[in-house]
Design a protein around this motif. Structure first.
Motif, mmCIF file in Angstrom:
data_model
loop_
_atom_site.group_PDB
_atom_site.id
_atom_site.type_symbol
_atom_site.label_atom_id
_atom_site.label_comp_id
_atom_site.label_asym_id
_atom_site.label_seq_id
_atom_site.Cartn_x
_atom_site.Cartn_y
_atom_site.Cartn_z
ATOM 1 N N THR A 1 3.084 8.014 -10.763
ATOM 2 C CA THR A 1 1.690 7.629 -11.025
ATOM 3 C C THR A 1 1.208 6.611 -9.999
ATOM 4 O O THR A 1 0.081 6.719 -9.490
ATOM 5 N N ALA A 2 2.058 5.626 -9.685
ATOM 6 C CA ALA A 2 1.666 4.591 -8.720
ATOM 7 C C ALA A 2 1.444 5.187 -7.333
ATOM 8 O O ALA A 2 0.411 4.925 -6.688
ATOM 9 N N PHE A 3 2.378 6.003 -6.854
ATOM 10 C CA PHE A 3 2.217 6.624 -5.544
ATOM 11 C C PHE A 3 1.018 7.565 -5.520
ATOM 12 O O PHE A 3 0.271 7.621 -4.536
ATOM 13 N N GLY A 4 0.838 8.324 -6.607
ATOM 14 C CA GLY A 4 -0.307 9.232 -6.670
ATOM 15 C C GLY A 4 -1.628 8.489 -6.592
ATOM 16 O O GLY A 4 -2.563 8.924 -5.907
ATOM 17 N N LEU A 5 -1.705 7.339 -7.277
ATOM 18 C CA LEU A 5 -2.928 6.536 -7.264
ATOM 19 C C LEU A 5 -3.179 5.938 -5.885
ATOM 20 O O LEU A 5 -4.306 5.984 -5.364
ATOM 21 N N ILE A 6 -2.139 5.391 -5.274
ATOM 22 C CA ILE A 6 -2.283 4.778 -3.943
ATOM 23 C C ILE A 6 -2.719 5.817 -2.913
ATOM 24 O O ILE A 6 -3.633 5.585 -2.107
ATOM 25 N N ILE A 7 -2.085 6.979 -2.952
ATOM 26 C CA ILE A 7 -2.435 8.033 -1.990
ATOM 27 C C ILE A 7 -3.848 8.537 -2.224
ATOM 28 O O ILE A 7 -4.602 8.790 -1.264
ATOM 29 N N ALA A 8 -4.248 8.674 -3.495
ATOM 30 C CA ALA A 8 -5.602 9.144 -3.810
ATOM 31 C C ALA A 8 -6.656 8.191 -3.258
ATOM 32 O O ALA A 8 -7.679 8.622 -2.707
ATOM 33 N N VAL A 9 -6.396 6.883 -3.369
ATOM 34 C CA VAL A 9 -7.352 5.878 -2.872
ATOM 35 C C VAL A 9 -7.397 5.876 -1.346
ATOM 36 O O VAL A 9 -8.476 5.875 -0.735
ATOM 37 N N LEU A 10 -6.225 5.881 -0.722
ATOM 38 C CA LEU A 10 -6.171 5.780 0.736
ATOM 39 C C LEU A 10 -6.648 7.069 1.414
ATOM 40 O O LEU A 10 -7.318 7.008 2.464
ATOM 41 N N ALA A 11 -6.310 8.216 0.848
ATOM 42 C CA ALA A 11 -6.667 9.488 1.491
ATOM 43 C C ALA A 11 -8.176 9.691 1.547
ATOM 44 O O ALA A 11 -8.689 10.316 2.481
ATOM 45 N N ASP A 12 -8.893 9.153 0.550
ATOM 46 C CA ASP A 12 -10.348 9.311 0.542
ATOM 47 C C ASP A 12 -11.022 8.513 1.659
ATOM 48 O O ASP A 12 -12.190 8.726 1.960
ATOM 49 N N ARG A 13 -10.285 7.609 2.286
ATOM 50 C CA ARG A 13 -10.863 6.771 3.339
ATOM 51 C C ARG A 13 -10.521 7.274 4.730
ATOM 52 O O ARG A 13 -10.921 6.661 5.714
ATOM 53 N N LEU A 14 -9.761 8.347 4.814
ATOM 54 C CA LEU A 14 -9.322 8.869 6.109
ATOM 55 C C LEU A 14 -10.010 10.195 6.408
ATOM 56 O O LEU A 14 -10.220 11.011 5.493
ATOM 57 N N TRP A 15 -10.309 10.426 7.671
ATOM 58 C CA TRP A 15 -10.963 11.686 8.020
ATOM 59 C C TRP A 15 -10.003 12.866 7.852
ATOM 60 O O TRP A 15 -10.436 13.990 7.621
ATOM 61 N N TRP A 16 -8.703 12.585 7.945
ATOM 62 C CA TRP A 16 -7.719 13.641 7.748
ATOM 63 C C TRP A 16 -7.093 13.561 6.352
ATOM 64 O O TRP A 16 -6.000 14.071 6.102
ATOM 65 N N GLY A 17 -7.845 12.946 5.434
ATOM 66 C CA GLY A 17 -7.345 12.776 4.072
ATOM 67 C C GLY A 17 -7.064 14.100 3.363
ATOM 68 O O GLY A 17 -6.123 14.205 2.584
#
Length: 281
Positions: free
Chosen positions: A70-86
């Protein structure tokens, strides 16, 4: 209307309802399911050291895997939305979800493979260790550490599931709320913990409980990697051993009933929470 419902009810009865009651019945009989023994099998389960060791292993899985996934999924979901290659990153993270548990176990078996000292290591982990100047290790045979290494496989698989669900929840947070927090001077750290997390808390709990149910039923990874040896056994694996290897229907069914009882409260709580959130309770 019963004419349309009858086929579904028939299959549910044959494949779900009947097996539950038959397993419960067998748990009160001896190894050959011929003589009634009452609660003897349950008394054995709760006094057997192997059963308790296995139960403790399951508790470790229940604590570590849902939290990390859950923690990794949440962190990746937040960070990926900020990247153009998310989008590409999310696709790569979600890809393990398309792999069966046995397939994932075989992949990671190559990661943990051990060959003796002086022999070229083909396992990724041992190749890294030897490159750093340390001796290779038979990781899967080291008690407690080996269970953690098996948990990593399930975390690798379930992180993609958590990421997708939590990413959808992130998009449901009103942009006005985030903008208001930033205007009031909240930095990204405070915005994440004080604005995003509270509004996503219901979804986080649903993801956590869903992964918890998966963990309680985990069998494939342990069976394919160690078959429960080296103190890595879990309840589903212990049930398989008693039922299909030892041929003891009574004790195998008892472990199955205990496992079902462990899963049921989490499932009921999860369903009720979803109904409350959707207004169908």
């Amino acid at each position: 209307p019963w004419l349309f419902v009858a086929p579904a009810l028939l299959f549910l009865t044959i494949y779900l309802v009947y097996p539950v009651f038959e397993t419960l019945r067998l748990s009160f009989y001896d190894r050959l399911a011929q003589n009634f023994v009452g609660f003897d099998n349950y008394a054995w389960a709760f006094t057997d050291p192997t059963f308790w060791q296995t139960a403790l292993n399951n508790i470790g899985w229940l604590i570590i895997v849902p939290v990390l996934s859950t923690a990794f999924g949440l962190i990746i979901a937040v960070l990926a939305d900020r990247l153009w290659w998310g989008g590409i990153a999310k696709s790569l993270i979600f890809m393990p979800m398309a792999i069966s548990f046995v397939g994932a176990a075989i992949i990671w078996k190559f990661v943990y493979t051990y060959r003796g000292p002086g022999i070229e290591q083909i396992g990724v982990l041992n190749a890294i260790v030897t490159a750093l100047g340390f001796p290779p290790e038979a990781w899967i045979t080291i008690p407690y550490l080996n269970s953690l290494l098996l948990m990593i496989i399930l975390v690798w698989i379930q992180t993609g599931f958590a990421m997708v669900i939590l990413s959808a929840a992130l998009r449901g947070i009103p942009e006005e709320t985030l903008e208001a927090a930033r205007i009031d001077g909240a930095n990204e750290f405070r915005t994440f913990f004080d604005i995003m997390i509270p509004q996503m808390w219901g979804t986080i709990i649903v993801v956590w409980t869903t992964i918890t149910i998966t963990v309680l039923k985990v069998f494939d990874i342990v069976y394919a990697m160690t078959n429960g040896d080296f103190q890595t056994q879990v309840l589903a694996n212990l049930m398989y051993r008693w039922m299909f290897i030892a041929g003891d229907y009574g004790r195998g069914s008892t472990i199955a009933v205990i496992l079902m009882l462990a899963v049921t409260p989490v499932m009921i709580w999860n369903i009720r929470r979803v109904r409350r959130e959707t207004g169908t309770a």
